[in-house]
Design a protein around this motif. Structure first.
Motif, PDB file in Angstrom:
ATOM      1  N   GLU A  40      65.363   0.232  62.880  1.00  0.00           N
ATOM      2  CA  GLU A  40      64.414   0.961  62.047  1.00  0.00           C
ATOM      3  C   GLU A  40      64.625   0.583  60.582  1.00  0.00           C
ATOM      4  O   GLU A  40      65.761   0.360  60.145  1.00  0.00           O
ATOM      5  CB  GLU A  40      64.588   2.466  62.242  1.00  0.00           C
ATOM      6  CG  GLU A  40      64.159   2.936  63.622  1.00  0.00           C
ATOM      7  CD  GLU A  40      64.223   4.445  63.777  1.00  0.00           C
ATOM      8  OE1 GLU A  40      64.100   5.152  62.750  1.00  0.00           O
ATOM      9  OE2 GLU A  40      64.407   4.922  64.913  1.00  0.00           O
ATOM     10  N   VAL A  41      63.520   0.504  59.857  1.00  0.00           N
ATOM     11  CA  VAL A  41      63.582   0.110  58.453  1.00  0.00           C
ATOM     12  C   VAL A  41      62.919   1.178  57.595  1.00  0.00           C
ATOM     13  O   VAL A  41      61.958   1.828  58.009  1.00  0.00           O
ATOM     14  CB  VAL A  41      62.898  -1.257  58.223  1.00  0.00           C
ATOM     15  CG1 VAL A  41      63.681  -2.379  58.893  1.00  0.00           C
ATOM     16  CG2 VAL A  41      61.455  -1.243  58.732  1.00  0.00           C
ATOM     17  N   SER A  42      63.445   1.339  56.416  1.00  0.00           N
ATOM     18  CA  SER A  42      62.918   2.332  55.468  1.00  0.00           C
ATOM     19  C   SER A  42      61.820   1.700  54.611  1.00  0.00           C
ATOM     20  O   SER A  42      61.670   0.467  54.578  1.00  0.00           O
ATOM     21  CB  SER A  42      64.054   2.816  54.561  1.00  0.00           C
ATOM     22  OG  SER A  42      64.508   1.751  53.742  1.00  0.00           O
ATOM     23  N   PRO A  43      61.063   2.520  53.883  1.00  0.00           N
ATOM     24  CA  PRO A  43      60.037   1.976  52.971  1.00  0.00           C
ATOM     25  C   PRO A  43      60.633   1.052  51.912  1.00  0.00           C
ATOM     26  O   PRO A  43      59.968   0.116  51.458  1.00  0.00           O
ATOM     27  CB  PRO A  43      59.426   3.228  52.341  1.00  0.00           C
ATOM     28  CG  PRO A  43      59.643   4.303  53.359  1.00  0.00           C
ATOM     29  CD  PRO A  43      60.979   3.996  53.966  1.00  0.00           C
ATOM     30  N   GLU A  44      61.883   1.309  51.535  1.00  0.00           N
ATOM     31  CA  GLU A  44      62.534   0.452  50.534  1.00  0.00           C
ATOM     32  C   GLU A  44      62.862  -0.920  51.125  1.00  0.00           C
ATOM     33  O   GLU A  44      62.807  -1.936  50.428  1.00  0.00           O
ATOM     34  CB  GLU A  44      63.815   1.116  50.031  1.00  0.00           C
ATOM     35  CG  GLU A  44      63.612   2.371  49.182  1.00  0.00           C
ATOM     36  CD  GLU A  44      63.167   3.566  50.004  1.00  0.00           C
ATOM     37  OE1 GLU A  44      62.477   4.453  49.441  1.00  0.00           O
ATOM     38  OE2 GLU A  44      63.491   3.608  51.211  1.00  0.00           O
ATOM     39  N   VAL A  76      59.294   3.182  61.950  1.00  0.00           N
ATOM     40  CA  VAL A  76      58.951   1.771  61.792  1.00  0.00           C
ATOM     41  C   VAL A  76      60.199   0.923  62.041  1.00  0.00           C
ATOM     42  O   VAL A  76      61.271   1.224  61.522  1.00  0.00           O
ATOM     43  CB  VAL A  76      58.406   1.489  60.381  1.00  0.00           C
ATOM     44  CG1 VAL A  76      58.003   0.029  60.241  1.00  0.00           C
ATOM     45  CG2 VAL A  76      57.213   2.406  60.079  1.00  0.00           C
ATOM     46  N   ALA A  77      60.043  -0.119  62.840  1.00  0.00           N
ATOM     47  CA  ALA A  77      61.185  -0.968  63.180  1.00  0.00           C
ATOM     48  C   ALA A  77      60.786  -2.436  63.130  1.00  0.00           C
ATOM     49  O   ALA A  77      59.606  -2.783  63.229  1.00  0.00           O
ATOM     50  CB  ALA A  77      61.721  -0.612  64.569  1.00  0.00           C
ATOM     51  N   ILE A  78      61.795  -3.272  62.979  1.00  0.00           N
ATOM     52  CA  ILE A  78      61.604  -4.727  62.971  1.00  0.00           C
ATOM     53  C   ILE A  78      62.591  -5.346  63.957  1.00  0.00           C
ATOM     54  O   ILE A  78      63.769  -4.982  63.975  1.00  0.00           O
ATOM     55  CB  ILE A  78      61.826  -5.318  61.569  1.00  0.00           C
ATOM     56  CG1 ILE A  78      60.743  -4.829  60.606  1.00  0.00           C
ATOM     57  CG2 ILE A  78      61.823  -6.844  61.625  1.00  0.00           C
ATOM     58  CD1 ILE A  78      60.927  -5.325  59.175  1.00  0.00           C
ATOM     59  N   ALA A  79      62.105  -6.269  64.768  1.00  0.00           N
ATOM     60  CA  ALA A  79      62.961  -7.018  65.692  1.00  0.00           C
ATOM     61  C   ALA A  79      63.087  -8.442  65.170  1.00  0.00           C
ATOM     62  O   ALA A  79      62.083  -9.095  64.879  1.00  0.00           O
ATOM     63  CB  ALA A  79      62.367  -7.017  67.097  1.00  0.00           C
ATOM     64  N   ASP A  80      64.303  -8.910  65.048  1.00  0.00           N
ATOM     65  CA  ASP A  80      64.560 -10.234  64.483  1.00  0.00           C
ATOM     66  C   ASP A  80      64.421 -11.310  65.568  1.00  0.00           C
ATOM     67  O   ASP A  80      65.383 -11.727  66.191  1.00  0.00           O
ATOM     68  CB  ASP A  80      65.958 -10.288  63.866  1.00  0.00           C
ATOM     69  CG  ASP A  80      66.194 -11.584  63.101  1.00  0.00           C
ATOM     70  OD1 ASP A  80      65.213 -12.299  62.843  1.00  0.00           O
ATOM     71  OD2 ASP A  80      67.361 -11.877  62.769  1.00  0.00           O
ATOM     72  N   THR A  81      63.188 -11.730  65.805  1.00  0.00           N
ATOM     73  CA  THR A  81      62.906 -12.810  66.753  1.00  0.00           C
ATOM     74  C   THR A  81      61.687 -13.575  66.273  1.00  0.00           C
ATOM     75  O   THR A  81      60.789 -13.003  65.643  1.00  0.00           O
ATOM     76  CB  THR A  81      62.655 -12.266  68.176  1.00  0.00           C
ATOM     77  OG1 THR A  81      62.212 -13.341  69.024  1.00  0.00           O
ATOM     78  CG2 THR A  81      61.599 -11.170  68.175  1.00  0.00           C
ATOM     79  N   ASP A  82      61.653 -14.853  66.570  1.00  0.00           N
ATOM     80  CA  ASP A  82      60.542 -15.685  66.105  1.00  0.00           C
ATOM     81  C   ASP A  82      59.305 -15.535  66.981  1.00  0.00           C
ATOM     82  O   ASP A  82      58.239 -16.023  66.626  1.00  0.00           O
ATOM     83  CB  ASP A  82      60.968 -17.160  66.077  1.00  0.00           C
ATOM     84  CG  ASP A  82      59.989 -18.023  65.299  1.00  0.00           C
ATOM     85  OD1 ASP A  82      59.584 -17.604  64.189  1.00  0.00           O
ATOM     86  OD2 ASP A  82      59.604 -19.098  65.790  1.00  0.00           O
ATOM     87  N   VAL A  83      59.448 -14.858  68.126  1.00  0.00           N
ATOM     88  CA  VAL A  83      58.283 -14.613  68.982  1.00  0.00           C
ATOM     89  C   VAL A  83      57.339 -13.653  68.245  1.00  0.00           C
ATOM     90  O   VAL A  83      57.712 -12.511  67.979  1.00  0.00           O
ATOM     91  CB  VAL A  83      58.695 -14.007  70.335  1.00  0.00           C
ATOM     92  CG1 VAL A  83      57.459 -13.720  71.189  1.00  0.00           C
ATOM     93  CG2 VAL A  83      59.654 -14.928  71.073  1.00  0.00           C
ATOM     94  N   PRO A  84      56.136 -14.081  67.883  1.00  0.00           N
ATOM     95  CA  PRO A  84      55.233 -13.214  67.107  1.00  0.00           C
ATOM     96  C   PRO A  84      54.610 -12.132  67.986  1.00  0.00           C
ATOM     97  O   PRO A  84      53.764 -12.413  68.837  1.00  0.00           O
ATOM     98  CB  PRO A  84      54.172 -14.192  66.591  1.00  0.00           C
ATOM     99  CG  PRO A  84      54.150 -15.288  67.605  1.00  0.00           C
ATOM    100  CD  PRO A  84      55.541 -15.402  68.138  1.00  0.00           C
ATOM    101  N   ASN A  85      55.019 -10.892  67.782  1.00  0.00           N
ATOM    102  CA  ASN A  85      54.494  -9.821  68.614  1.00  0.00           C
ATOM    103  C   ASN A  85      54.758  -8.469  67.982  1.00  0.00           C
ATOM    104  O   ASN A  85      55.418  -8.367  66.940  1.00  0.00           O
ATOM    105  CB  ASN A  85      55.093  -9.874  70.021  1.00  0.00           C
ATOM    106  CG  ASN A  85      54.016  -9.869  71.097  1.00  0.00           C
ATOM    107  OD1 ASN A  85      53.077  -9.075  71.029  1.00  0.00           O
ATOM    108  ND2 ASN A  85      54.136 -10.755  72.074  1.00  0.00           N
ATOM    109  N   ALA A  86      54.262  -7.425  68.633  1.00  0.00           N
ATOM    110  CA  ALA A  86      54.463  -6.050  68.175  1.00  0.00           C
ATOM    111  C   ALA A  86      54.372  -5.137  69.381  1.00  0.00           C
ATOM    112  O   ALA A  86      53.779  -5.490  70.409  1.00  0.00           O
ATOM    113  CB  ALA A  86      53.401  -5.663  67.143  1.00  0.00           C
ATOM    114  N   PHE A  87      54.975  -3.966  69.283  1.00  0.00           N
ATOM    115  CA  PHE A  87      54.866  -3.002  70.369  1.00  0.00           C
ATOM    116  C   PHE A  87      55.065  -1.591  69.832  1.00  0.00           C
ATOM    117  O   PHE A  87      55.603  -1.380  68.742  1.00  0.00           O
ATOM    118  CB  PHE A  87      55.887  -3.284  71.483  1.00  0.00           C
ATOM    119  CG  PHE A  87      57.330  -3.127  71.075  1.00  0.00           C
ATOM    120  CD1 PHE A  87      57.967  -1.891  71.142  1.00  0.00           C
ATOM    121  CD2 PHE A  87      58.070  -4.220  70.640  1.00  0.00           C
ATOM    122  CE1 PHE A  87      59.301  -1.751  70.773  1.00  0.00           C
ATOM    123  CE2 PHE A  87      59.396  -4.092  70.278  1.00  0.00           C
ATOM    124  CZ  PHE A  87      60.023  -2.849  70.345  1.00  0.00           C
ATOM    125  N   ALA A  88      54.572  -0.630  70.595  1.00  0.00           N
ATOM    126  CA  ALA A  88      54.767   0.786  70.291  1.00  0.00           C
ATOM    127  C   ALA A  88      55.443   1.431  71.481  1.00  0.00           C
ATOM    128  O   ALA A  88      55.166   1.090  72.629  1.00  0.00           O
ATOM    129  CB  ALA A  88      53.433   1.465  70.008  1.00  0.00           C
TER     130      ALA A  88
END
Length: 305
Positions: free
Chosen positions: A72-76, A99-111
């Motif tokens: 999870e990442v903050s607004p900052e 809100v979260a970020i996954a460190d992978t080069d595969v371009p995608n998103a999920f909920a």
């Protein structure tokens, strides 16, 4: 559907109800068959199914984040990403998800997450590098539509029977291959019972698999439609779909294999170039079908329909 400004979808609601009804019938037949074969196995099967359902339903967000190595990442830490999600929340009148970020080069998103209060929207670093802000807004609106539609909770409930049946089928087959099907004398009944368990589990798995895949494909079209109508930019979502699908084809095979177990959650499945799969078995509609729907919506919006 949650009370937001996302367009309602009666088709999605009716399909959810029909799928859940049919799965309920399969589940009743599944458990009844187990009780007929062996009351003890019936109790065990019921307990295992309920445990799986509990874990999936209440911990899906944590499990998925852990498996995808998302944080999870903050607004900052990610001001632009949070800014896009804030705009979507304002447009849809929906509570803001984590809100979260996954460190992978595969371009995608999920909920993921069982409801809006526990929702997490995650994007990969590969997606952030490849999409412009307008395209990213379309993708995130799509993912937040899943949250508004309670898709994660519905798919969790819909898929747990298939997971349990698949697990029992695999355990039964492996036990049988190690001699369980060849027992003699006093163990003949046990061998017959084992084969019956495998057969019932396999049938339940096949039926639930097809039903949940059909529901999954429609929910993707519904999320595309809701996102396009909310943002008023179906072309941006179409551009993102085309770009992401093309970029995924260039990702190394090993990276795609690591991501494929989460295809049902993703914005678009992690399949490489040249991959073909029957529509019956796919979690997502074809790219052509999704683009066709978005093009139709674009025409309706331009005519003021």
């Amino acid at each position: 559907m949650a009370r937001t400004r996302y367009a309602s979808d009666r088709g999605l609601t009716s399909r959810m109800l029909v799928t859940m009804f049919l799965l309920g019938l399969v589940y009743v037949a599944f458990v009844t068959a187990f009780f007929v074969i062996s009351p003890r196995l019936g109790v065990i099967g019921l307990v295992v199914a309920l445990v799986f359902l509990f874990v999936q339903y209440f911990f899906s967000d944590k499990i998925t984040k852990f498996a995808m190595h998302a944080r999870e990442v903050s607004p900052e830490e990610a001001p632009e990403l949070h800014g896009v999600i804030d705009r979507i929340c304002a447009m849809s009148d929906a509570p803001k998800p984590r809100v979260a970020i996954a460190d992978t080069d595969v371009p995608n998103a999920f909920a993921t997450g069982r409801n809006q209060k526990n929702a997490v929207v995650c994007v990969t670093t590969g997606l952030l590098r490849r999409l412009d802000p307008v395209e990213l807004e379309g993708v995130l609106a799509h993912e937040m539509a899943h949250v508004a539609h309670r898709d994660v909770a519905v798919m969790t409930i819909a898929s747990f029977l298939g997971i349990c049946a698949g697990l029992l089928t695999r355990i039964g087959l492996e036990f049988g291959l190690w001699g369980g099907f060849n027992r003699r004398n006093n163990d003949n009944n046990a061998a017959v019972m084992l084969m019956a368990v495998v057969a019932v589990s396999a049938v339940a798995y096949a039926i639930s698999f097809l039903l949940t895949r059909a529901l999954s494909r429609y929910r993707e079209l519904s999320a595309d439609r809701a996102a396009a109508l909310l943002t008023g930019r179906p072309s941006a979502l179409a551009s993102a779909l085309t770009k992401v699908t093309g970029e995924i084809a260039r990702i190394p095979t090993d990276d795609l294999r690591a991501a494929q177990p989460f295809n049902a959650f993703f914005f678009t499945p992690a399949f490489g170039k040249g991959f073909s799969v029957s529509q019956l078995f796919s979690t997502h509609p074809t790219l052509d079908k999704r683009l066709e729907q978005l093009n139709k919506i674009s025409g309706e919006l331009s005519r003021g329909v």
